[in-house]
Scaffold this active site. Sequence first.
Site, PDB file in Angstrom:
ATOM      1  N   LEU A  69       4.102   1.028  -8.389  1.00 55.69           N
ATOM      2  CA  LEU A  69       3.526   1.382  -7.087  1.00 55.69           C
ATOM      3  C   LEU A  69       2.649   0.281  -6.518  1.00 55.69           C
ATOM      4  CD1 LEU A  69       2.974   5.158  -7.658  1.00 55.69           C
ATOM      5  CD2 LEU A  69       4.286   4.122  -5.814  1.00 55.69           C
ATOM      6  N   ALA A  72       5.098  -2.078  -5.075  1.00 59.34           N
ATOM      7  CA  ALA A  72       5.652  -1.491  -3.848  1.00 59.34           C
ATOM      8  C   ALA A  72       4.648  -1.537  -2.710  1.00 59.34           C
ATOM      9  CB  ALA A  72       6.098  -0.051  -4.110  1.00 59.34           C
ATOM     10  N   GLU A  73       3.396  -1.164  -2.988  1.00 63.37           N
ATOM     11  CA  GLU A  73       2.396  -1.146  -1.926  1.00 63.37           C
ATOM     12  C   GLU A  73       2.050  -2.551  -1.456  1.00 63.37           C
ATOM     13  OE1 GLU A  73      -1.850   0.793  -0.648  1.00 63.37           O
ATOM     14  OE2 GLU A  73      -0.651   1.722  -2.232  1.00 63.37           O
ATOM     15  N   SER A  74       2.016  -3.502  -2.380  1.00 64.16           N
ATOM     16  CA  SER A  74       1.759  -4.893  -1.982  1.00 64.16           C
ATOM     17  C   SER A  74       2.839  -5.367  -1.008  1.00 64.16           C
ATOM     18  CB  SER A  74       1.731  -5.809  -3.210  1.00 64.16           C
ATOM     19  OG  SER A  74       0.678  -5.464  -4.069  1.00 64.16           O
ATOM     20  N   SER A  77       2.756  -3.147   2.408  1.00 67.93           N
ATOM     21  CA  SER A  77       1.598  -3.457   3.255  1.00 67.93           C
ATOM     22  C   SER A  77       1.743  -4.825   3.924  1.00 67.93           C
ATOM     23  CB  SER A  77       0.310  -3.435   2.428  1.00 67.93           C
ATOM     24  OG  SER A  77       0.027  -2.133   2.009  1.00 67.93           O
TER      25      SER A  77
END
Length: 150
Positions: A69, A72-74, A77
């Site tokens: 995650l 994924a978030e890096s 974003s």
Amino acid sequence: MTNNPYTESLTRAGVPEEFHERFREHGLGGLTEKLGVVFEVMTPEKFVARIPVEGNEQPFGILHGGAHLVLAESLGSLAAGLAGGPNKQPMGIDINATHQRAASQGWVTGTCTPLHIGKSMCVHEIVMTDEQGRRLSTARMTNMLVDRRR
């Protein structure tokens, strides 16, 4: 361009020089650096980065689901931030993931592609694969694009 205090860490993480100014205030963030994220592609159509399994395992010797995650978030974003332009800041409002397979060694690659790019919201799909190209997890991230604070 003036001297950026994060130039060394951005270069080490594979961030193209044309994006360095965008990360002048906070770099990539401590967690992204601690996980060892290395960016390979940064375009509006696709963001790709990888992390090593080693050092990011859970107690059972496989890549921690939270590391999936974070990767994924890096990616989601940063992709939303690029889509929003210099006057907008992405603000994550939803992220979810389904894990299909575990990785216990090597590198995990995340590939982020846009599902929707709007004026105030972006949705990206991020697929994590192992070195053999097998899908490990699938994430979806939604970001609001808010006016950037100066």
